[in-house]
Design a protein around this motif. Structure first.
Motif, mmCIF file in Angstrom:
data_model
loop_
_atom_site.group_PDB
_atom_site.id
_atom_site.type_symbol
_atom_site.label_atom_id
_atom_site.label_comp_id
_atom_site.label_asym_id
_atom_site.label_seq_id
_atom_site.Cartn_x
_atom_site.Cartn_y
_atom_site.Cartn_z
ATOM 1 N N ILE A 72 0.841 -1.208 0.000
ATOM 2 C CA ILE A 72 0.000 0.000 0.000
ATOM 3 C C ILE A 72 0.871 1.250 0.000
ATOM 4 N N VAL A 73 1.899 1.253 0.855
ATOM 5 C CA VAL A 73 2.795 2.409 0.928
ATOM 6 C C VAL A 73 3.503 2.621 -0.401
ATOM 7 N N MET A 74 3.995 1.562 -1.007
ATOM 8 C CA MET A 74 4.701 1.701 -2.281
ATOM 9 C C MET A 74 3.758 2.119 -3.412
ATOM 10 N N THR A 75 2.530 1.618 -3.409
ATOM 11 C CA THR A 75 1.552 2.032 -4.426
ATOM 12 C C THR A 75 1.228 3.509 -4.277
ATOM 13 N N LEU A 76 1.020 3.947 -3.048
ATOM 14 C CA LEU A 76 0.769 5.372 -2.822
ATOM 15 C C LEU A 76 2.001 6.212 -3.161
ATOM 16 N N SER A 77 3.184 5.637 -2.984
ATOM 17 C CA SER A 77 4.410 6.338 -3.355
ATOM 18 C C SER A 77 4.493 6.534 -4.866
ATOM 19 N N VAL A 78 4.112 5.509 -5.609
ATOM 20 C CA VAL A 78 4.104 5.628 -7.070
ATOM 21 C C VAL A 78 3.073 6.671 -7.497
ATOM 22 N N LEU A 79 1.906 6.648 -6.864
ATOM 23 C CA LEU A 79 0.885 7.656 -7.154
ATOM 24 C C LEU A 79 1.413 9.061 -6.861
ATOM 25 N N GLY A 80 2.066 9.221 -5.725
ATOM 26 C CA GLY A 80 2.640 10.517 -5.368
ATOM 27 C C GLY A 80 3.739 10.943 -6.321
ATOM 28 N N LEU A 81 4.541 9.994 -6.776
ATOM 29 C CA LEU A 81 5.614 10.309 -7.714
ATOM 30 C C LEU A 81 5.056 10.805 -9.043
ATOM 31 N N TRP A 82 4.057 10.108 -9.568
ATOM 32 C CA TRP A 82 3.439 10.533 -10.831
ATOM 33 C C TRP A 82 2.746 11.879 -10.668
ATOM 34 N N TYR A 83 2.047 12.054 -9.561
ATOM 35 C CA TYR A 83 1.347 13.320 -9.335
ATOM 36 C C TYR A 83 2.332 14.475 -9.240
ATOM 37 N N HIS A 84 3.408 14.257 -8.504
ATOM 38 C CA HIS A 84 4.411 15.294 -8.330
ATOM 39 C C HIS A 84 5.093 15.613 -9.668
ATOM 40 N N ALA A 85 5.369 14.571 -10.466
ATOM 41 C CA ALA A 85 5.996 14.785 -11.774
ATOM 42 C C ALA A 85 5.067 15.578 -12.699
ATOM 43 N N LEU A 113 -4.631 15.090 -11.749
ATOM 44 C CA LEU A 113 -5.279 14.101 -10.884
ATOM 45 C C LEU A 113 -5.587 12.811 -11.643
ATOM 46 N N ILE A 114 -6.225 12.951 -12.797
ATOM 47 C CA ILE A 114 -6.603 11.770 -13.592
ATOM 48 C C ILE A 114 -5.355 11.102 -14.157
ATOM 49 N N GLY A 115 -4.412 11.908 -14.634
ATOM 50 C CA GLY A 115 -3.183 11.354 -15.198
ATOM 51 C C GLY A 115 -2.368 10.583 -14.178
ATOM 52 N N ALA A 116 -2.298 11.083 -12.947
ATOM 53 C CA ALA A 116 -1.531 10.382 -11.910
ATOM 54 C C ALA A 116 -2.138 9.018 -11.605
ATOM 55 N N VAL A 117 -3.463 8.958 -11.528
ATOM 56 C CA VAL A 117 -4.129 7.674 -11.263
ATOM 57 C C VAL A 117 -3.914 6.720 -12.432
ATOM 58 N N ALA A 118 -4.072 7.224 -13.662
ATOM 59 C CA ALA A 118 -3.900 6.375 -14.843
ATOM 60 C C ALA A 118 -2.462 5.873 -14.969
ATOM 61 N N LEU A 119 -1.500 6.747 -14.767
ATOM 62 C CA LEU A 119 -0.095 6.342 -14.866
ATOM 63 C C LEU A 119 0.303 5.386 -13.743
ATOM 64 N N THR A 120 -0.284 5.562 -12.567
ATOM 65 C CA THR A 120 -0.030 4.618 -11.469
ATOM 66 C C THR A 120 -0.575 3.254 -11.825
ATOM 67 N N PHE A 121 -1.771 3.216 -12.374
ATOM 68 C CA PHE A 121 -2.373 1.939 -12.793
ATOM 69 C C PHE A 121 -1.507 1.273 -13.853
ATOM 70 N N LEU A 122 -1.050 2.034 -14.841
ATOM 71 C CA LEU A 122 -0.178 1.458 -15.885
ATOM 72 C C LEU A 122 1.141 0.986 -15.303
ATOM 73 N N THR A 123 1.687 1.708 -14.342
ATOM 74 C CA THR A 123 2.940 1.292 -13.705
ATOM 75 C C THR A 123 2.751 -0.014 -12.955
ATOM 76 N N LEU A 124 1.645 -0.143 -12.239
ATOM 77 C CA LEU A 124 1.398 -1.378 -11.484
ATOM 78 C C LEU A 124 1.181 -2.565 -12.425
ATOM 79 N N ILE A 125 0.582 -2.321 -13.571
ATOM 80 C CA ILE A 125 0.421 -3.401 -14.557
ATOM 81 C C ILE A 125 1.784 -3.817 -15.098
ATOM 82 N N ALA A 126 2.637 -2.837 -15.376
ATOM 83 C CA ALA A 126 3.961 -3.128 -15.929
ATOM 84 C C ALA A 126 4.852 -3.862 -14.927
ATOM 85 N N ILE A 127 4.657 -3.593 -13.661
ATOM 86 C CA ILE A 127 5.488 -4.239 -12.635
ATOM 87 C C ILE A 127 4.888 -5.576 -12.310
#
Length: 127
Positions: A72-85, A113-127
């Motif tokens: 959960i922490v790492m998923t939220l970290s990826v979300l935060g990273l995409w949002y911040h970027a 907001l939408i892009g961060a969620v979408a990119l997080t989802f794509l990142t989790l699929i890729a990993i």
């Protein structure tokens, strides 16, 4: 010399006076995600130091990092990273003098907001 009129000055409006706007919310979230990523970086460094320390300590740390809470922490970290970027990209656009009107700024905020969620989802699929 002391300011003798200090008690007679009007107070600045507080946060309870202002209606929250998307632009202010996204700005606050950028600051929060920036600080949260620092915590995540410490977690990754802890994991890497455990890897260098030996197999017994690494198993303990890896158990924490790969647990449900760690996921959960790492998923939220990826979300935060995409949002911040994406927030950084938005600021680059603003620094160039584009997108400063309220309507475009709101669209860019929703895009973050939408892009961060979408990119997080794509990142989790890729990993």
């Amino acid at each position: 010399m002391a300011d003798v009129n200090r008690g007679n000055r009007p107070l600045s409006p507080h946060l309870t006076i202002y209606k929250p706007q998307l632009n202010s919310i996204t700005s606050i979230l950028i600051r929060i995600t920036g600080n949260a990523m620092l915590v995540s970086a410490f977690l990754v460094v802890w994991w890497l130091m455990a890897l260098a320390s030996g197999p017994e300590y690494f198993e303990t740390v890896d158990g924490w990092v790969t647990s449900v809470l760690g996921d959960i922490v790492m998923t939220l970290s990826v979300l935060g990273l995409w949002y911040h970027a994406l927030g950084g990209l938005r600021h680059l656009v603003w620094d160039a003098g584009y997108g400063l009107d309220a309507d475009t700024s709101d669209k860019m905020g929703w895009g973050m907001l939408i892009g961060a969620v979408a990119l997080t989802f794509l990142t989790l699929i890729a990993i």
